[in-house]
Design an enzyme around this catalytic site. Sequence first.
Site, PDB file in Angstrom:
ATOM      1  N   HIS A 155       0.843  -1.200   0.000  1.00  0.00           N
ATOM      2  CA  HIS A 155       0.000   0.000   0.000  1.00  0.00           C
ATOM      3  C   HIS A 155       0.874   1.244   0.000  1.00  0.00           C
ATOM      4  CE1 HIS A 155      -2.353   3.180   2.292  1.00  0.00           C
ATOM      5  NE2 HIS A 155      -3.082   2.987   1.201  1.00  0.00           N
ATOM      6  N   SER A 156       0.603   2.171  -0.925  1.00  0.00           N
ATOM      7  CA  SER A 156       1.272   3.463  -0.962  1.00  0.00           C
ATOM      8  C   SER A 156       2.794   3.276  -1.050  1.00  0.00           C
ATOM      9  CB  SER A 156       0.855   4.277   0.269  1.00  0.00           C
ATOM     10  OG  SER A 156       1.109   5.644   0.103  1.00  0.00           O
ATOM     11  N   MET A 157       3.575   3.782  -0.095  1.00  0.00           N
ATOM     12  CA  MET A 157       5.014   3.544  -0.094  1.00  0.00           C
ATOM     13  C   MET A 157       5.332   2.065  -0.125  1.00  0.00           C
ATOM     14  SD  MET A 157       7.856   4.358   2.885  1.00  0.00           S
ATOM     15  CE  MET A 157       7.254   2.945   3.857  1.00  0.00           C
TER      16      MET A 157
END
Length: 242
Positions: A74-76
Site C-alpha cells: 500500500h502506498s510507499m
Amino acid sequence: MTTLILVHGAWHGPWCWERLVPHLEAKGHTVLTPALPGHDQAEGAPATTTLEDYGRAIASVANGESEQVVLVGHSMGGAVITQAAALSSNVAGLIYLAAFVPDHGDSIAELAGAAPADELSERVALAPDGGRTVIEDGAGSDVFYADCTAEDQAWANARLIPQPIQPITEALEDPEGRAASLPAFGIICTQDRAVHPDLQRDMCEARGMPTSEMAASHSPFLSVPQDLADEIDKALGEMGVS
C-alpha cells in the site's frame, strides 16, 4: 489458497490491516502483516532506515514461508514490495494498492514529483531530527481517511508515526529485473488524495499490469475492507496465482 504478505505504507504500521485480515482469511488465504523495521515502535524508525532495510525485512518474511507468497503493498509499500521481490526468489506476484510502482533506478520522490498536485505534500512537516517527516495533527482525516468514519479517522490518526526520508528518496535496486518479471496487478483508488489516481494509473500502465478501480479514498482497508478483500481475491485470479 494463497499466502499474502500485506505491507503497510509510510507513517503507518500493521495496525492498518486489522479490518481487512478477517475478510481475506474468510476466503481461505493465509495473511501475514509484518511491521517494517521500526514501525512497531511509537517513536518510529530511525532516520538512518533505508529502502533496502525495508526490502530485506519483507524478503526475509517471504523466504521463511514454505510456499511462494504474494506481496500486497500500500502506498510507499509498493516500493517496498518491489524491492523485496528483487531480493527474494519466493515471491509469486505483486499487488499494488494505491501504491507507488517503481522500476530499477526510480525513487518514490521522483515518481511523486511527476504527478498532479496532491493534498499530502501540504500536510507533511520535517521532524526535529531532520531525517524524518511527520503528518500534521489530524491531517490524516483528509488525506488518508477521507471516506472513513470520524471514529476510525481519530483511531488511525493517533497511530501515525514519524517516517524516515531515505526510503522515499532512494532509488529502487532491481538490476536483474526480478521484480519486473513477476505477475502484477494494480488496485487504483479513484478518490485518493495522497497518491493521485492519475499517477496510480500511469505507473500501472508503465509496468504493463492489469488494474481494477475502487471508488475509495487512500485507505480502503479501513473504509471498505470487504470490498477490498474481494478486489484482492479477484486480482489473484487474474494473475493466475490463487
